[in-house]
Write a protein that holds these residues in place. Structure first.
Motif, PDB file in Angstrom:
ATOM      1  N   ASP A  97       0.811  -1.243  -0.035  1.00 57.90           N
ATOM      2  CA  ASP A  97       0.145   0.093  -0.214  1.00 57.90           C
ATOM      3  C   ASP A  97       0.655   1.499  -0.026  1.00 57.90           C
ATOM      4  OD1 ASP A  97       0.616  -0.854   2.799  1.00 57.90           O
ATOM      5  OD2 ASP A  97      -0.507   0.967   3.319  1.00 57.90           O
ATOM      6  N   GLU A  98       2.059   1.217   0.351  1.00 58.11           N
ATOM      7  CA  GLU A  98       2.787   2.422   0.556  1.00 58.11           C
ATOM      8  C   GLU A  98       3.293   2.804  -1.155  1.00 58.11           C
ATOM      9  OE1 GLU A  98       4.869   1.644   4.733  1.00 58.11           O
ATOM     10  OE2 GLU A  98       6.110   1.859   3.192  1.00 58.11           O
ATOM     11  N   ILE A  99       3.277   2.041  -1.849  1.00 58.82           N
ATOM     12  CA  ILE A  99       3.832   2.221  -3.229  1.00 58.82           C
ATOM     13  C   ILE A  99       2.807   2.164  -4.387  1.00 58.82           C
ATOM     14  CG2 ILE A  99       6.279   1.988  -2.563  1.00 58.82           C
ATOM     15  CD1 ILE A  99       4.387  -0.688  -4.652  1.00 58.82           C
ATOM     16  N   GLU A 100       1.522   1.936  -3.922  1.00 57.31           N
ATOM     17  CA  GLU A 100       0.522   1.788  -4.834  1.00 57.31           C
ATOM     18  C   GLU A 100       0.659   2.874  -6.024  1.00 57.31           C
ATOM     19  OE1 GLU A 100      -2.826  -1.064  -3.094  1.00 57.31           O
ATOM     20  OE2 GLU A 100      -2.806   1.305  -2.375  1.00 57.31           O
ATOM     21  N   HIS A 101       0.736   4.357  -5.591  1.00 52.91           N
ATOM     22  CA  HIS A 101       0.766   5.503  -6.490  1.00 52.91           C
ATOM     23  C   HIS A 101       2.490   5.864  -6.603  1.00 52.91           C
ATOM     24  CE1 HIS A 101      -3.440   5.309  -5.543  1.00 52.91           C
ATOM     25  NE2 HIS A 101      -3.486   5.473  -4.396  1.00 52.91           N
ATOM     26  N   ALA A 102       3.093   5.077  -6.681  1.00 56.93           N
ATOM     27  CA  ALA A 102       4.424   5.559  -7.181  1.00 56.93           C
ATOM     28  C   ALA A 102       4.533   5.826  -8.585  1.00 56.93           C
ATOM     29  CB  ALA A 102       5.630   4.228  -6.834  1.00 56.93           C
ATOM     30  N   ASP A 103       5.590   6.466  -9.193  1.00 57.50           N
ATOM     31  CA  ASP A 103       5.709   6.497 -10.684  1.00 57.50           C
ATOM     32  C   ASP A 103       6.160   5.163 -11.246  1.00 57.50           C
ATOM     33  OD1 ASP A 103       5.336   9.293 -10.540  1.00 57.50           O
ATOM     34  OD2 ASP A 103       7.176   9.674  -9.332  1.00 57.50           O
ATOM     35  N   ARG A 104       6.986   4.550 -10.470  1.00 58.76           N
ATOM     36  CA  ARG A 104       7.424   3.158 -10.950  1.00 58.76           C
ATOM     37  C   ARG A 104       7.546   2.059  -9.843  1.00 58.76           C
ATOM     38  NH1 ARG A 104      12.629   4.249 -13.018  1.00 58.76           N
ATOM     39  NH2 ARG A 104      13.141   2.153 -12.666  1.00 58.76           N
ATOM     40  N   VAL A 105       7.572   0.925  -9.997  1.00 58.79           N
ATOM     41  CA  VAL A 105       7.581   0.189  -9.010  1.00 58.79           C
ATOM     42  C   VAL A 105       8.653  -1.195  -9.521  1.00 58.79           C
ATOM     43  CG1 VAL A 105       6.590  -1.888  -7.660  1.00 58.79           C
ATOM     44  CG2 VAL A 105       5.213   0.298  -7.980  1.00 58.79           C
ATOM     45  N   ILE A 106       9.578  -1.413  -8.675  1.00 60.64           N
ATOM     46  CA  ILE A 106      10.512  -2.473  -8.886  1.00 60.64           C
ATOM     47  C   ILE A 106      10.279  -3.389  -7.768  1.00 60.64           C
ATOM     48  CG2 ILE A 106      12.991  -2.962  -9.143  1.00 60.64           C
ATOM     49  CD1 ILE A 106      13.618  -0.181  -9.745  1.00 60.64           C
ATOM     50  N   PHE A 107      10.108  -4.740  -8.481  1.00 60.32           N
ATOM     51  CA  PHE A 107       9.638  -6.029  -7.723  1.00 60.32           C
ATOM     52  C   PHE A 107      11.149  -6.546  -7.583  1.00 60.32           C
ATOM     53  CE2 PHE A 107       5.208  -6.606  -8.664  1.00 60.32           C
ATOM     54  CZ  PHE A 107       4.773  -5.365  -7.883  1.00 60.32           C
ATOM     55  N   LEU A 108      11.936  -6.958  -6.268  1.00 61.08           N
ATOM     56  CA  LEU A 108      13.019  -7.651  -6.369  1.00 61.08           C
ATOM     57  C   LEU A 108      12.811  -9.019  -5.462  1.00 61.08           C
ATOM     58  CD1 LEU A 108      16.003  -6.908  -6.463  1.00 61.08           C
ATOM     59  CD2 LEU A 108      16.002  -6.242  -4.250  1.00 61.08           C
ATOM     60  N   LYS A 109      13.428 -10.133  -5.918  1.00 56.25           N
ATOM     61  CA  LYS A 109      13.278 -11.242  -5.275  1.00 56.25           C
ATOM     62  C   LYS A 109      14.422 -12.136  -5.319  1.00 56.25           C
ATOM     63  CE  LYS A 109      10.741 -15.702  -5.510  1.00 56.25           C
ATOM     64  NZ  LYS A 109       9.656 -16.704  -5.926  1.00 56.25           N
ATOM     65  N   ALA A 110      15.140 -12.596  -4.187  1.00 53.41           N
ATOM     66  CA  ALA A 110      16.335 -13.026  -4.316  1.00 53.41           C
ATOM     67  C   ALA A 110      17.426 -12.514  -4.977  1.00 53.41           C
ATOM     68  CB  ALA A 110      16.125 -14.680  -4.640  1.00 53.41           C
ATOM     69  N   GLY A 111      17.469 -11.187  -4.685  1.00 56.13           N
ATOM     70  CA  GLY A 111      18.690 -10.293  -5.369  1.00 56.13           C
ATOM     71  C   GLY A 111      18.527 -10.182  -6.711  1.00 56.13           C
ATOM     72  N   GLN A 112      17.070 -10.453  -7.571  1.00 57.88           N
ATOM     73  CA  GLN A 112      17.175 -10.263  -8.783  1.00 57.88           C
ATOM     74  C   GLN A 112      15.707  -9.353  -9.155  1.00 57.88           C
ATOM     75  OE1 GLN A 112      17.305 -14.476 -10.148  1.00 57.88           O
ATOM     76  NE2 GLN A 112      18.570 -13.628 -11.699  1.00 57.88           N
ATOM     77  N   ILE A 113      15.905  -8.479 -10.026  1.00 57.86           N
ATOM     78  CA  ILE A 113      14.499  -7.834 -10.451  1.00 57.86           C
ATOM     79  C   ILE A 113      13.714  -8.745 -11.347  1.00 57.86           C
ATOM     80  CG2 ILE A 113      13.830  -5.748 -11.815  1.00 57.86           C
ATOM     81  CD1 ILE A 113      16.135  -4.107 -10.972  1.00 57.86           C
ATOM     82  N   VAL A 114      12.458  -8.904 -10.882  1.00 57.94           N
ATOM     83  CA  VAL A 114      11.592  -9.828 -11.689  1.00 57.94           C
ATOM     84  C   VAL A 114      10.606  -8.896 -12.212  1.00 57.94           C
ATOM     85  CG1 VAL A 114      12.025 -11.698 -10.092  1.00 57.94           C
ATOM     86  CG2 VAL A 114       9.972  -9.991  -9.534  1.00 57.94           C
ATOM     87  N   ALA A 115      10.344  -7.786 -11.967  1.00 57.43           N
ATOM     88  CA  ALA A 115       9.430  -6.655 -12.827  1.00 57.43           C
ATOM     89  C   ALA A 115      10.011  -5.392 -12.493  1.00 57.43           C
ATOM     90  CB  ALA A 115       7.778  -6.929 -12.314  1.00 57.43           C
ATOM     91  N   ASP A 116       9.481  -4.291 -13.466  1.00 61.47           N
ATOM     92  CA  ASP A 116       9.955  -2.791 -13.300  1.00 61.47           C
ATOM     93  C   ASP A 116       9.165  -2.141 -14.264  1.00 61.47           C
ATOM     94  OD1 ASP A 116      10.836  -0.298 -13.275  1.00 61.47           O
ATOM     95  OD2 ASP A 116      13.110  -0.866 -13.797  1.00 61.47           O
ATOM     96  N   GLY A 117       8.150  -1.282 -13.545  1.00 63.07           N
ATOM     97  CA  GLY A 117       7.284  -0.627 -14.463  1.00 63.07           C
ATOM     98  C   GLY A 117       6.417   0.211 -13.616  1.00 63.07           C
ATOM     99  N   THR A 118       5.276   0.787 -14.105  1.00 61.38           N
ATOM    100  CA  THR A 118       4.422   1.493 -13.518  1.00 61.38           C
ATOM    101  C   THR A 118       3.510   0.433 -12.974  1.00 61.38           C
ATOM    102  OG1 THR A 118       2.989   1.545 -15.362  1.00 61.38           O
ATOM    103  CG2 THR A 118       4.482   3.452 -15.360  1.00 61.38           C
ATOM    104  N   PRO A 119       2.846   1.141 -11.722  1.00 57.64           N
ATOM    105  CA  PRO A 119       1.874   0.151 -11.019  1.00 57.64           C
ATOM    106  C   PRO A 119       1.010  -0.286 -12.224  1.00 57.64           C
ATOM    107  CG  PRO A 119       2.107   2.155  -9.844  1.00 57.64           C
ATOM    108  CD  PRO A 119       2.831   2.200 -10.896  1.00 57.64           C
TER     109      PRO A 119
END
Length: 251
Positions: free
Chosen positions: A200-222
């Motif tokens: 809920d803290e980043i629902e309105h961010a310009d972009r969101v980066i999902f990080l798992k086990a040291g790797q980016i799995v997704a990067d884009g707007t919500p």
């Protein structure tokens, strides 16, 4: 038109501790005024990334540029324009709020009226004005966190990196802080990288980066995340894209 130099740029960054890979081939950039949410479970590599960006650690591979510079001979120039809120408390618990902010301000060359006005501005913003003479140790956990954030803003940074900045804050205070930082990004063109495990803290961010086990799995707007995951809300998208079950999704 040539795109401006990113405020922050990571290219192929990797970091290991023995056999444990904390970060693996991480690449992304942030422009001035962007509010970017970095979302991932504990142990995803968020704190390691922040330690590398701030120059505390060096990557094993890849490059990191902050304001177009690299740590090393340019570290002093980078740190003058960088604000950092680490997950672990770093203020002096036995000093007062005013003493903590005064010391930090002086490290950036602030003095006299400019320093006093900056302290007044930030303590007012975070509801600490009536507590400035109180030792930090005697504050609540949420108030201590606010002191950390105020200190990070003393130098009016061009890039603010925040690792779990709402730890210890109640829900209304969390919402207010998110709103304040969004406004700061827009009004002062401060780039903000906000690491959290709370969707809920980043629902309105310009972009969101999902990080798992040291790797980016997704990067884009919500919105792009929702479309990619085929989900109706960011919490479900987070679970889908990270391959997590519902019980593991941040809520």
């Amino acid at each position: 038109m040539t795109r401006p130099t990113p405020v922050l740029s990571l290219e192929g960054v990797s970091k290991s501790y023995g056999r444990i890979e904390a970060l693996r081939d991480v690449s992304f950039s942030i422009q001035a005024g962007e509010f970017v949410g970095l979302l991932g479970p504990n142990g995803a590599g968020k704190s390691t990334m922040f330690q590398i960006i701030s120059g505390l650690f060096s990557p094993d591979g890849g490059t990191v540029e902050v304001f177009g510079r690299r740590h090393g001979r340019d570290s002093a120039a980078i740190l003058r324009r960088l604000g950092v809120v680490f997950q672990v408390r770093s203020v002096d618990m036995d000093m007062t709020i005013r003493a903590n902010l005064t010391l930090h301000g002086r490290l950036f060359g602030l003095s006299g009226r400019v320093l006093r006005d900056r302290i007044d501005e930030l303590t007012d913003r975070f509801g600490l004005a009536d507590l400035v003479a109180r030792p930090v140790r005697h504050l609540s956990g949420g108030q201590q966190r606010k002191v950390e954030i105020a200190r990070a803003l003393m130098n009016r940074p061009g890039l603010l990196i925040m690792d779990e900045p709402t730890a210890g804050l109640d829900s209304p205070s969390r919402r207010t802080l998110v709103q304040d930082m969004r406004a700061l990004a827009t009004e002062a063109e401060v780039a903000i990288l906000w690491a959290t495990h709370l969707v809920d803290e980043i629902e309105h961010a310009d972009r969101v980066i999902f990080l798992k086990a040291g790797q980016i799995v997704a990067d884009g707007t919500p919105g792009a995340m929702l479309e990619q995951a085929g989900s109706g809300n960011l919490t479900d998208a987070y679970a889908v894209l990270l391959g997590a079950g519902e019980d593991d999704a941040a809520r």
